[in-house]
Design a protein around this motif. Structure first.
Motif, mmCIF file in Angstrom:
data_model
loop_
_atom_site.group_PDB
_atom_site.id
_atom_site.type_symbol
_atom_site.label_atom_id
_atom_site.label_comp_id
_atom_site.label_asym_id
_atom_site.label_seq_id
_atom_site.Cartn_x
_atom_site.Cartn_y
_atom_site.Cartn_z
ATOM 1 N N ARG A 199 3.977 1.637 -7.749
ATOM 2 C CA ARG A 199 3.632 0.368 -7.104
ATOM 3 C C ARG A 199 3.296 0.526 -5.622
ATOM 4 O O ARG A 199 2.992 -0.462 -4.948
ATOM 5 C CB ARG A 199 4.796 -0.616 -7.270
ATOM 6 C CG ARG A 199 4.941 -1.139 -8.697
ATOM 7 C CD ARG A 199 6.218 -1.925 -8.877
ATOM 8 N NE ARG A 199 7.345 -1.036 -9.184
ATOM 9 C CZ ARG A 199 8.620 -1.423 -9.194
ATOM 10 N NH1 ARG A 199 8.918 -2.661 -8.914
ATOM 11 N NH2 ARG A 199 9.568 -0.576 -9.493
ATOM 12 N N CYS A 200 3.347 1.735 -5.112
ATOM 13 C CA CYS A 200 3.058 1.959 -3.691
ATOM 14 C C CYS A 200 1.612 1.575 -3.378
ATOM 15 O O CYS A 200 0.687 1.973 -4.092
ATOM 16 C CB CYS A 200 3.283 3.427 -3.343
ATOM 17 S SG CYS A 200 2.855 3.852 -1.642
ATOM 18 N N PRO A 201 1.381 0.804 -2.316
ATOM 19 C CA PRO A 201 0.001 0.452 -1.963
ATOM 20 C C PRO A 201 -0.850 1.693 -1.705
ATOM 21 O O PRO A 201 -0.397 2.651 -1.069
ATOM 22 C CB PRO A 201 0.170 -0.372 -0.681
ATOM 23 C CG PRO A 201 1.561 -0.895 -0.738
ATOM 24 C CD PRO A 201 2.357 0.155 -1.426
ATOM 25 N N ARG A 202 -2.074 1.678 -2.241
ATOM 26 C CA ARG A 202 -3.030 2.765 -1.979
ATOM 27 C C ARG A 202 -3.890 2.342 -0.795
ATOM 28 O O ARG A 202 -4.526 1.287 -0.826
ATOM 29 C CB ARG A 202 -3.909 3.020 -3.199
ATOM 30 C CG ARG A 202 -3.337 4.023 -4.208
ATOM 31 C CD ARG A 202 -1.985 3.669 -4.764
ATOM 32 N NE ARG A 202 -1.649 4.516 -5.931
ATOM 33 C CZ ARG A 202 -0.534 4.406 -6.620
ATOM 34 N NH1 ARG A 202 0.356 3.494 -6.279
ATOM 35 N NH2 ARG A 202 -0.318 5.219 -7.647
ATOM 36 N N VAL A 203 -3.859 3.164 0.235
ATOM 37 C CA VAL A 203 -4.533 2.808 1.488
ATOM 38 C C VAL A 203 -5.458 3.952 1.908
ATOM 39 O O VAL A 203 -5.674 4.905 1.165
ATOM 40 C CB VAL A 203 -3.500 2.491 2.594
ATOM 41 C CG1 VAL A 203 -2.692 1.254 2.215
ATOM 42 C CG2 VAL A 203 -2.577 3.669 2.856
ATOM 43 N N ARG A 204 -5.994 3.852 3.104
ATOM 44 C CA ARG A 204 -6.880 4.866 3.645
ATOM 45 C C ARG A 204 -6.226 6.244 3.597
ATOM 46 O O ARG A 204 -5.017 6.372 3.804
ATOM 47 C CB ARG A 204 -7.203 4.518 5.107
ATOM 48 C CG ARG A 204 -8.594 4.045 5.352
ATOM 49 C CD ARG A 204 -8.792 3.538 6.753
ATOM 50 N NE ARG A 204 -8.022 4.167 7.817
ATOM 51 C CZ ARG A 204 -7.915 3.665 9.038
ATOM 52 N NH1 ARG A 204 -8.532 2.532 9.336
ATOM 53 N NH2 ARG A 204 -7.207 4.269 9.958
ATOM 54 N N ALA A 205 -7.032 7.266 3.376
ATOM 55 C CA ALA A 205 -6.497 8.610 3.216
ATOM 56 C C ALA A 205 -5.661 9.045 4.414
ATOM 57 O O ALA A 205 -4.624 9.695 4.253
ATOM 58 C CB ALA A 205 -7.636 9.594 2.973
ATOM 59 N N ASP A 206 -6.087 8.700 5.622
ATOM 60 C CA ASP A 206 -5.352 9.137 6.808
ATOM 61 C C ASP A 206 -4.044 8.378 7.001
ATOM 62 O O ASP A 206 -3.210 8.774 7.828
ATOM 63 C CB ASP A 206 -6.229 9.006 8.057
ATOM 64 C CG ASP A 206 -6.693 7.573 8.293
ATOM 65 O OD1 ASP A 206 -7.082 6.910 7.311
ATOM 66 O OD2 ASP A 206 -6.667 7.120 9.443
ATOM 67 N N LEU A 207 -3.842 7.296 6.246
ATOM 68 C CA LEU A 207 -2.626 6.498 6.349
ATOM 69 C C LEU A 207 -1.725 6.647 5.127
ATOM 70 O O LEU A 207 -0.575 6.179 5.151
ATOM 71 C CB LEU A 207 -2.977 5.016 6.529
ATOM 72 C CG LEU A 207 -3.890 4.663 7.712
ATOM 73 C CD1 LEU A 207 -4.192 3.169 7.707
ATOM 74 C CD2 LEU A 207 -3.255 5.080 9.031
ATOM 75 N N GLN A 208 -2.225 7.291 4.068
ATOM 76 C CA GLN A 208 -1.503 7.271 2.800
ATOM 77 C C GLN A 208 -0.187 8.041 2.841
ATOM 78 O O GLN A 208 0.812 7.620 2.247
ATOM 79 C CB GLN A 208 -2.382 7.828 1.674
ATOM 80 C CG GLN A 208 -1.783 7.654 0.281
ATOM 81 C CD GLN A 208 -1.637 6.188 -0.107
ATOM 82 O OE1 GLN A 208 -2.624 5.501 -0.327
ATOM 83 N NE2 GLN A 208 -0.408 5.703 -0.197
ATOM 84 N N ASP A 209 -0.166 9.175 3.521
ATOM 85 C CA ASP A 209 1.064 9.964 3.569
ATOM 86 C C ASP A 209 2.199 9.154 4.187
ATOM 87 O O ASP A 209 3.306 9.081 3.638
ATOM 88 C CB ASP A 209 0.809 11.245 4.369
ATOM 89 C CG ASP A 209 2.029 12.150 4.403
ATOM 90 O OD1 ASP A 209 2.199 12.934 3.462
ATOM 91 O OD2 ASP A 209 2.811 12.066 5.372
#
Length: 594
Positions: A199-209
């Motif tokens: 359920r973790c939000p999928r966000v921009r690659a540079d913010l995902q970690d």
């Protein structure tokens, strides 16, 4: 920027695991009351309790794993579901870690030669087996040495597995486990985290970690409050902050809504569940009851207030304790993601009564203590900015942020009532909002200094703080007022610092880069002022502040309670893995990824 919509729950769990250093982020699981920290080559264990420090909650001072030859096996890997000791490459992978690459072999010197520990050791792992129990298993020939708070030391062979049960008095019982019990516990924890990270939000690659780590923080900070029939509270931190603070619940719900709207609604429902007879919402809901007046404060809080020289440390009569009125704001945001009309109508009734309480006079034990139409903070704690220099002066305090919150809340209520309470007349809310907005400028705007000021018991308070910027969220401000606030936010001598928005102007004598609410950057005030820039017709500057805020969290190494505005790093006394910082990072990351 590239999005990561296809990132698996397992990959997100591993990303979060890279932040679990057992120092700034302890090992814990949803609902558990245990925390595991690094201690040399081993770990130490504490319980998580309301208004108690880690030192008061010691369970084991050290838990050190040894191989069959007596050599220490240090912590080798930490994932959300387990801590691994020694060489873990040969360990049987659990469902959440089958895609993990093996860790490098660990070399040790034995009789002058190097041997590969992976050749004869399958490793040892620790996980939780229950809310107050730890489970250990792996190499049956390995052993664990534990040091208790009384200084006693004992050693136990791993064998088929060990279970450590922690009693309410924090005493620990160690017993052998049946064959396969530890593996089953570890697999259950892996499955639990896999479900959470799905359920973790999928966000921009540079913010995902960092988003994955922030999502871990919210899951790890779930506790059950026994007096509330197992209700799930996402607490600010399991280190001392074991309760549902009203303000924190609003910010945490705003972040949770992007992955678990039901849990977000549960936070608001708990915050609204225990109004006093006059409609006032309590400051805190905790496992021992609620905190709604100064009479409910723990003695440790009173002692802190006395040390700080607060004039309200020992009031002659109980002072109501609450938090700023952002209830309707949070309610609207949660409902934007998943509508729940019946639930919304019930919660809105509580919000309306709370709003009316703010404007009630002293005869009704309300918060307009001088009856002039501008409610006051009767206690620093009710502001959320407890240690702000605004509260160095006399109490009660007429503050510009409170007036701004109340204007917006009345307008939010009118809009929500039109949708969820069709029989409720919005006109009184709208007219009261207009009147409050007028008084805000008439009474608290200084046209010479071009800033909002606060008043303590009628006396002018000189401190230039973030409270004076929050009226930017009010729609319809005079153009010259709006322009002055926007200019202040960009002024490098005051608020336009390299790492973000300090809570006291860097040019103010009260500014301190480290003292709570007296200069450090907080994610919540930055997020609210970004909304204010949007309201003021400055969308590019709003986005820039949001980008600056998420960069601060990444640079600082995680969602800390507050940050040094000079270095961008965690302030020395700030709590780590802090709930609202994690939640608002997620909310900002989602907005920036659209």
């Amino acid at each position: 920027m590239r999005s990561v919509d296809g990132m698996t729950a397992e990959a997100l769990a591993r990303a979060a695991g890279r932040h679990l250093d057992l120092e700034t982020a302890p090992f814990t699981i949803p609902r558990s009351r245990l925390l595991v920290f690094r201690a040399g080559d081993g770990v130490r264990v504490h319980t998580s309790e309301y208004e108690r420090s880690l030192e008061e909650c010691r369970v084991l001072d050290a838990l050190v794993v040894h191989d069959a030859h007596g050599r220490v096996l240090p912590v080798a890997d930490v994932q959300p579901h387990r801590i691994s000791f020694g060489a873990v490459a040969a360990m049987a992978p659990s469902p959440a870690s089958r895609a993990e690459p093996p860790l490098p072999s660990q070399k040790v010197s034995e009789n002058g030669t190097e041997s590969d520990r992976n050749r004869d050791l399958s490793g040892v792992s620790l996980t939780f087996d229950g809310l107050r129990a730890l489970s250990m298993g792996g190499d049956p020939a390995a052993s664990v040495r534990i040091t208790r708070p009384d200084g006693s030391v004992e050693e136990h062979r791993i064998g088929s597995g060990l279970r450590l049960d922690v009693a309410d008095d924090r005493s620990v019982t160690v017993a052998a486990q049946p064959v396969g019990a530890h593996a089953a516990a570890e697999e259950a924890r892996a499955a639990e985290w896999a479900d959470w990270f799905e359920r973790c939000p999928r966000v921009r690659a540079d913010l995902q970690d960092m988003a994955a780590f922030c999502w871990w923080v919210l899951g790890a900070n779930i506790v059950e409050l026994p007096a509330l029939a197992g209700a799930r509270a996402v607490v600010p931190s399991k280190i001392g902050y074991v309760g549902l603070w009203q303000w924190d619940a609003y910010f945490i719900a705003v972040g949770l809504r992007h992955g678990d709207p039901a849990l977000a609604r549960e936070q608001l429902e708990l915050a609204f569940r225990f109004p006093r007879a006059n409609g006032q919402l309590p400051d805190v809901v905790h496992e021992e009851g609620i905190l709604a007046t100064s009479d409910d404060l723990p003695e440790s809080d009173r002692a802190n207030l006395r040390r700080a020289g607060s004039r309200i440390a020992d009031p002659t009569a109980p002072v109501p304790l609450t938090k700023p009125p952002l209830a309707a704001w949070a309610l609207r945001k949660v409902l934007e993601v998943e509508d729940a009309p019946d639930w919304a109508a019930a919660q809105l009734e509580s919000v309306i009564r709370s709003q009316d309480w703010w404007f009630a006079g002293p005869a009704e034990n309300g918060s307009d203590l001088d009856g002039d139409g501008l409610p006051e903070y009767g206690h620093p704690y009710s502001s959320g900015l407890d240690d702000s220099p605004v509260f160095d002066g006399p109490i009660p305090t007429t503050a510009p942020d409170l007036a701004a919150y109340l204007v917006q809340q009345d307008r939010e209520i009118a809009a929500l009532a039109a949708r969820y309470l069709p029989g409720h007349d919005p006109a009184p809310h709208l007219s009261r909002a207009d009147r409050t907005a007028q008084l805000l400028v008439e009474r608290l705007w200084d046209p010479v200094e071009e800033r909002f000021i606060a008043r303590g018991a009628g006396e002018r308070i000189a401190s230039d703080t973030v409270l004076g910027l929050l009226p930017l969220r009010v729609e319809g401000l005079l153009a010259e007022v709006r322009s002055a606030l926007v200019a202040a936010i960009g002024d490098p001598a005051r608020y336009g610092l390299a790492w973000g928005l300090p809570t006291v102007s860097a040019a103010d004598p009260d500014f301190s880069a480290e003292r709570m609410w007296r200069g450090p950057i907080w994610v919540n005030t930055s997020a609210l002022i970004a909304e204010g820039l949007e309201t003021a017709g400055e969308p590019e500057r709003a986005r820039a502040l949001r980008e600056q805020t998420v960069r601060l969290v990444i640079h600082g190494g995680g969602p800390h309670e507050y940050f040094n505005p000079r270095t961008g790093l965690k302030a020395e006394r700030a709590t780590t893995a802090f709930g609202w910082s994690a939640a608002l990072f997620l909310d900002l990351a989602v907005a920036l990824s659209r």
